[in-house]
Design a protein around this motif. Structure first.
Motif, PDB file in Angstrom:
ATOM      1  N   THR A   1      79.515  10.056  23.829  1.00 35.77           N
ATOM      2  CA  THR A   1      80.160   8.751  23.943  1.00 35.77           C
ATOM      3  C   THR A   1      79.193   7.838  24.676  1.00 35.77           C
ATOM      4  N   VAL A   2      78.905   6.667  24.104  1.00 34.17           N
ATOM      5  CA  VAL A   2      77.835   5.818  24.609  1.00 34.17           C
ATOM      6  C   VAL A   2      78.384   4.504  25.135  1.00 34.17           C
ATOM      7  N   ALA A   3      78.064   4.223  26.393  1.00 37.57           N
ATOM      8  CA  ALA A   3      78.287   2.897  26.975  1.00 37.57           C
ATOM      9  C   ALA A   3      76.937   2.223  27.124  1.00 37.57           C
ATOM     10  N   THR A   4      76.935   0.898  27.037  1.00 35.24           N
ATOM     11  CA  THR A   4      75.677   0.182  27.227  1.00 35.24           C
ATOM     12  C   THR A   4      75.926  -1.163  27.869  1.00 35.24           C
ATOM     13  N   THR A   5      74.911  -1.682  28.539  1.00 35.89           N
ATOM     14  CA  THR A   5      74.963  -3.034  29.087  1.00 35.89           C
ATOM     15  C   THR A   5      74.093  -3.931  28.217  1.00 35.89           C
ATOM     16  N   THR A   6      74.553  -5.148  28.028  1.00 35.59           N
ATOM     17  CA  THR A   6      73.799  -6.101  27.215  1.00 35.59           C
ATOM     18  C   THR A   6      74.307  -7.509  27.517  1.00 35.59           C
ATOM     19  N   SER A   7      73.635  -8.497  26.940  1.00 36.79           N
ATOM     20  CA  SER A   7      74.084  -9.879  27.115  1.00 36.79           C
ATOM     21  C   SER A   7      75.098 -10.234  26.033  1.00 36.79           C
ATOM     22  N   THR A   8      75.794 -11.347  26.234  1.00 40.54           N
ATOM     23  CA  THR A   8      76.805 -11.785  25.275  1.00 40.54           C
ATOM     24  C   THR A   8      76.235 -11.903  23.873  1.00 40.54           C
ATOM     25  N   ALA A   9      75.016 -12.418  23.774  1.00 40.89           N
ATOM     26  CA  ALA A   9      74.405 -12.673  22.467  1.00 40.89           C
ATOM     27  C   ALA A   9      74.122 -11.394  21.685  1.00 40.89           C
ATOM     28  N   ASN A  10      74.044 -10.253  22.373  1.00 42.24           N
ATOM     29  CA  ASN A  10      73.644  -9.013  21.701  1.00 42.24           C
ATOM     30  C   ASN A  10      74.773  -8.001  21.538  1.00 42.24           C
ATOM     31  N   ILE A  11      76.003  -8.434  21.790  1.00 39.44           N
ATOM     32  CA  ILE A  11      77.134  -7.508  21.686  1.00 39.44           C
ATOM     33  C   ILE A  11      77.269  -6.949  20.277  1.00 39.44           C
ATOM     34  N   GLU A  12      77.168  -7.800  19.280  1.00 45.44           N
ATOM     35  CA  GLU A  12      77.329  -7.322  17.904  1.00 45.44           C
ATOM     36  C   GLU A  12      76.209  -6.370  17.505  1.00 45.44           C
ATOM     37  N   LEU A  13      75.010  -6.606  18.005  1.00 49.54           N
ATOM     38  CA  LEU A  13      73.894  -5.711  17.696  1.00 49.54           C
ATOM     39  C   LEU A  13      74.169  -4.314  18.219  1.00 49.54           C
ATOM     40  N   VAL A  14      74.499  -4.178  19.494  1.00 51.17           N
ATOM     41  CA  VAL A  14      74.688  -2.838  20.062  1.00 51.17           C
ATOM     42  C   VAL A  14      75.926  -2.163  19.474  1.00 51.17           C
ATOM     43  N   LYS A  15      76.908  -2.955  19.083  1.00 49.84           N
ATOM     44  CA  LYS A  15      78.076  -2.386  18.400  1.00 49.84           C
ATOM     45  C   LYS A  15      77.658  -1.795  17.060  1.00 49.84           C
ATOM     46  N   SER A  16      76.771  -2.492  16.350  1.00 53.86           N
ATOM     47  CA  SER A  16      76.313  -2.001  15.047  1.00 53.86           C
ATOM     48  C   SER A  16      75.474  -0.737  15.180  1.00 53.86           C
ATOM     49  N   LEU A  17      74.884  -0.519  16.357  1.00 54.78           N
ATOM     50  CA  LEU A  17      74.076   0.684  16.587  1.00 54.78           C
ATOM     51  C   LEU A  17      74.932   1.882  16.960  1.00 54.78           C
ATOM     52  N   GLY A  18      76.208   1.635  17.270  1.00 56.76           N
ATOM     53  CA  GLY A  18      77.124   2.731  17.558  1.00 56.76           C
ATOM     54  C   GLY A  18      77.673   2.787  18.961  1.00 56.76           C
TER      55      GLY A  18
END
Length: 333
Positions: free
Chosen positions: A171-188
């Motif tokens: 199970t993966v949690a990650t930190t990112t900026s608002t602009a990159n939320i969709e990107l990291v979601k697409s990575l899983g």
């Protein structure tokens, strides 16, 4: 041959575009015509002199740690590669120099590039992929059902590590900026923390592993989300005594690194977790396994920009802004 050369260490100092002698090809080496080279913050840090104590390169030398290209000569002992092979590699420390038309690389550091990637895409992979593999598979021994926090999920290492961790069943949690939320979601990514609006320290608990690539403050806070027996692994420092021993550093540097990491190691013990610093190493066998994952569609490269070879200095300046999504690459032609 043409190359980008570091003549002397200087913070944000430009590399010189000029001529260097073609590399000598040892018995265990392949000579590669470089088609594309990936850029990393490690390049900037070496240029600035931050790694002089542990990576004592003597200027002038060619910078660059990632590449993809074609084998144009092989040493007498080389058995795994032949002329015309399309390969990718992260050359070992002491033999870097991918910002050039040619480079000689020990065959142990080389793998056939993923067949479904362009040269530019392949050049973006080696350093970040090896880093993620050596953190998740080797250091953390990440297992199915465990929970991992990967900081800076939209960056080069983070974007690869998210995909690898999901493949391993975590199970993966990650930190990112608002602009990159969709990107990291697409990575899983399963849990996404917008660091501009949220504090991961108050939202996450009971994690098995943290992969840190950020500053010391983030490193300290990461201790609080780990469960007893958890592992805090940092690729941004501070280096620890194990790293000093592996690098064969002298007594003075070993003691210095021991002191630099003393605070975080003590805090980790109080939290009943372990702290480790990881500085990735070249490994062609691991790159071969990574290539299979990419060819099978399990992991994909995340590319930001491709610059022309002549714009290496501009490309370095761009990644230093911290705004790149995934990797930045220069194309030779």
């Amino acid at each position: 041959m043409k190359a980008f050369i570091l003549d002397h260490y200087k913070k944000k100092g430009p590399l010189r575009f000029g001529d260097m002698s073609e590399p000598e090809v040892g018995d265990d080496d392949v000579l590669v015509q470089v088609h594309a080279a990936g850029l990393n913050l490690l390049d900037s840090k070496i240029r600035d002199g931050e790694f002089k104590p542990i990576l004592p390169y003597r200027p002038p030398f060619i910078l660059g740690h990632d590449m993809a290209g074609t084998v144009i000569r092989v040493g007498s002992n080389v058995r795994r590669f032949k002329l015309g092979d399309e390969i990718y590699a992260r050359p070992r420390d002491g033999r870097i120099g991918t910002f050039a038309q040619l480079i000689a690389v020990n065959e142990a550091d080389v793998a056939l590039k993923p067949s479904n990637l362009s040269m530019e895409e392949a050049a973006s992979i080696p350093l970040v992929a090896l880093t993620a593999w050596q953190v998740l598979v080797e250091a953390a021994a990440l297992k199915k059902g465990q929970k991992i926090l990967i900081h800076a999920g939209s960056g080069g290492v983070g974007s690869f590590a998210i995909q690898l961790a999901k493949h391993l069943g975590a199970t993966v949690a990650t930190t990112t900026s608002t602009a990159n939320i969709e990107l990291v979601k697409s990575l899983g990514a399963d849990v996404i923390i917008d660091y501009k609006k949220q504090d991961f320290e108050t939202l996450l608990t009971g994690y098995d592993v943290v992969l840190n690539s950020l500053d010391g403050d983030t490193l300290q806070k990461s201790l609080n989300i780990l469960k007893p027996g958890g592992k805090l692994i940092s690729i941004s420092g501070p280096p620890d005594p194990d790293f000093a021993r592996e690098q064969g550093l002298n007594w003075f540097l070993r003691q210095l690194l021991r002191l630099l990491s003393l605070k975080i190691r003590r805090k980790a013990r109080r939290h009943r977790v372990t702290y480790a610093f990881l500085f990735m190493r070249a490994n062609g066998d691991q790159l071969s396994k990574i290539a299979t994952l990419i060819e099978d569609g399990i992991i994909r490269p995340v590319m930001d920009k491709i610059f022309p070879f002549a714009a290496v200095n501009e490309a370095l300046a761009y990644i230093e802004t911290g705004r790149s999504r995934g990797k930045v690459v220069v194309k030779m032609r």
